[in-house]
Design an enzyme around this catalytic site. Sequence first.
Site, short mmCIF file in Angstrom:
data_model
loop_
_atom_site.label_atom_id
_atom_site.label_comp_id
_atom_site.label_asym_id
_atom_site.label_seq_id
_atom_site.Cartn_x
_atom_site.Cartn_y
_atom_site.Cartn_z
N CYS A 143 10.53 -19.07 -13.54
CA CYS A 143 10.43 -19.63 -14.49
C CYS A 143 10.08 -19.57 -15.86
O CYS A 143 8.84 -19.74 -15.35
CB CYS A 143 11.05 -21.41 -14.44
SG CYS A 143 11.81 -22.02 -15.82
N CYS A 197 6.91 -25.62 -18.33
CA CYS A 197 6.49 -27.34 -18.29
C CYS A 197 5.57 -27.53 -17.06
O CYS A 197 5.52 -26.84 -15.70
CB CYS A 197 8.14 -28.15 -17.80
SG CYS A 197 9.52 -27.44 -18.82
N CYS A 240 5.70 -29.41 -13.30
CA CYS A 240 6.37 -28.32 -12.26
C CYS A 240 5.84 -27.06 -12.05
O CYS A 240 6.02 -26.56 -12.77
CB CYS A 240 8.00 -28.61 -13.34
SG CYS A 240 9.37 -26.90 -12.32
N CYS A 250 12.47 -32.93 -6.22
CA CYS A 250 12.26 -31.83 -7.34
C CYS A 250 10.93 -31.77 -7.83
O CYS A 250 10.07 -31.92 -7.50
CB CYS A 250 12.52 -33.19 -8.43
SG CYS A 250 14.10 -33.76 -7.71
N1 SAH Z 1 15.10 -26.03 -15.71
C1 SAH Z 1 16.34 -27.03 -14.75
C2 SAH Z 1 16.80 -27.52 -13.60
C3 SAH Z 1 15.41 -27.79 -12.89
S1 SAH Z 1 14.47 -28.49 -12.83
C4 SAH Z 1 15.39 -28.35 -16.26
O1 SAH Z 1 14.49 -28.45 -16.35
O2 SAH Z 1 16.53 -29.36 -15.51
C5 SAH Z 1 14.93 -29.55 -11.89
C6 SAH Z 1 15.08 -31.81 -12.54
O3 SAH Z 1 13.46 -31.46 -11.61
C7 SAH Z 1 14.23 -31.15 -13.88
O4 SAH Z 1 14.51 -32.66 -14.79
C8 SAH Z 1 12.45 -31.26 -14.06
O5 SAH Z 1 12.02 -31.46 -14.91
C9 SAH Z 1 12.37 -31.70 -13.24
N2 SAH Z 1 10.89 -31.78 -11.87
C10 SAH Z 1 10.34 -31.03 -12.46
N3 SAH Z 1 9.37 -30.80 -11.13
C11 SAH Z 1 9.14 -31.69 -10.71
C12 SAH Z 1 7.81 -32.53 -10.11
N4 SAH Z 1 6.99 -31.87 -9.86
N5 SAH Z 1 8.38 -33.63 -10.17
C13 SAH Z 1 9.75 -34.72 -10.32
N6 SAH Z 1 10.37 -33.32 -11.14
C14 SAH Z 1 10.31 -32.35 -11.54
FE1 SF4 Z 2 11.35 -24.15 -15.81
FE2 SF4 Z 2 10.46 -25.97 -14.11
FE3 SF4 Z 2 10.54 -26.47 -16.95
FE4 SF4 Z 2 12.91 -26.93 -15.04
S1 SF4 Z 2 11.04 -28.70 -15.09
S2 SF4 Z 2 12.43 -25.34 -17.26
S3 SF4 Z 2 12.99 -24.91 -13.91
S4 SF4 Z 2 9.26 -25.02 -15.95
#
Ligand code: SAH
Ligand code: SF4
Length: 372
Positions: free
Chosen positions: A111, A115, A118, A338
């Site tokens: 991606c 973030c 993530c 997640c």
């Molecule tokens: N890219 C999209 C969908 C995939 S992520 C988005 O960001 O919404 C699905 C969810 O998991 C999102 O809310 C994301 O912020 C959350 N997420 C990502 N990394 C995480 C982590 N390490 N612990 C808990 N939730 C996380």
């Molecule tokens: Fe991409 Fe992870 Fe952010 Fe979702 S939470 S937009 S998968 S970087």
Amino acid sequence: MTINLLDLDAAGLNDYFARMGEKPLRAKQVLRWLHRFGEGDFERMTDVAKSLRAKLAADASVTPPQLLRDSAAEDGTRKFLFDVGNGNAIETVFIPEADRGTLCVSTQAGCALDCAFCSTGKQGFNRNLTAAEIIGQLWQANHALGRDPHGERIISNVVLMGMGEPLANYENVLRALRLMLDDNAYGLSRRRVTLSTSGIVPAMDRLREDCPVALAVSLHAPNDALRDRLVPINRKYPLAELMAACRRYLETAPRDFVTFEYVMLDGVNDHDGDARELLRLVRDVPCKFNLIPFNPFPQSGFRRSGAEKIRRFSEILMTAGIVTTTRKTRGDDIDAACGQLAGQVQDRTSRTTRTTRTTHALKSIQVAEIAP
Ligand code: SAH
Ligand code: SF4
């Protein structure tokens, strides 16, 4: 070049059959074989004329992503690892619950949005998945899971919450969504398909027109200063614009609320004051909150909020009348929670296999070696 029929939605199949001089009825028959019955072998599509089957076999294929590994957690969560070529792997997670079976689908290898918390984001962006690779995860998972004792499919809900930002791969995600909803394919109700986005505002407006499904928005912060740091796309589409886009989306959405996802990061976004600020932010947006205890990964630099903190935060929202749930962490023992989905993605620029996450479930697999 052969065409992969899993890349086509109903309209695409109609066009394809029209180009061959075949009637729309044929397209519908094949659509049903492919998706309703999960058939990948043209020879077994018995109500399709033999001559047409031969033409299809010569001109087309049914090629889902290749399943590399299927692991089951103690709580029944299943994780599927798929090879998507060139050393890229993606993951799909099945979460069984008493009243439903949910498949969490990936939309990109990696991606680009980066973030802060993530693991997928930390891998960087590799490429968009094709429609066949997105719907192929459902196709393959249906095969692996079989049917229940009544002959019904086990998967009743789909969430686009795996690896990648679905709205950054708009066209392919749209085709896959249309197949999920099509009565001749998977026939899922719009309310049972949820797209999660970090907030790409123009694409939210397109989806609202093209194919509204249930919407989850990754909020994670109550103000722009903090959200700019945690969810960098916020610098482009700040909170006021995002809230307005949510309100517009709800005009056509199949549900009358947006689900705000909020990852609980110890000492970062979990203060009582943050919860109160959230209440002001979402004042005009009918919503529910889903608190996600942060799932750690190596070098993330964040810690999960304590259980008591999460309970208090939830209580502040609930007291103000907002339905708030805290996500149970599922599939922990197979790293299917997640933000933990990663696989091993080959970094094309450096041409080395980066193991951004070594997990006991994955570390024995060297995708880069298996890929052609
Ligand atoms: N890219 C999209 C969908 C995939 S992520 C988005 O960001 O919404 C699905 C969810 O998991 C999102 O809310 C994301 O912020 C959350 N997420 C990502 N990394 C995480 C982590 N390490 N612990 C808990 N939730 C996380
Ligand atoms: Fe991409 Fe992870 Fe952010 Fe979702 S939470 S937009 S998968 S970087």
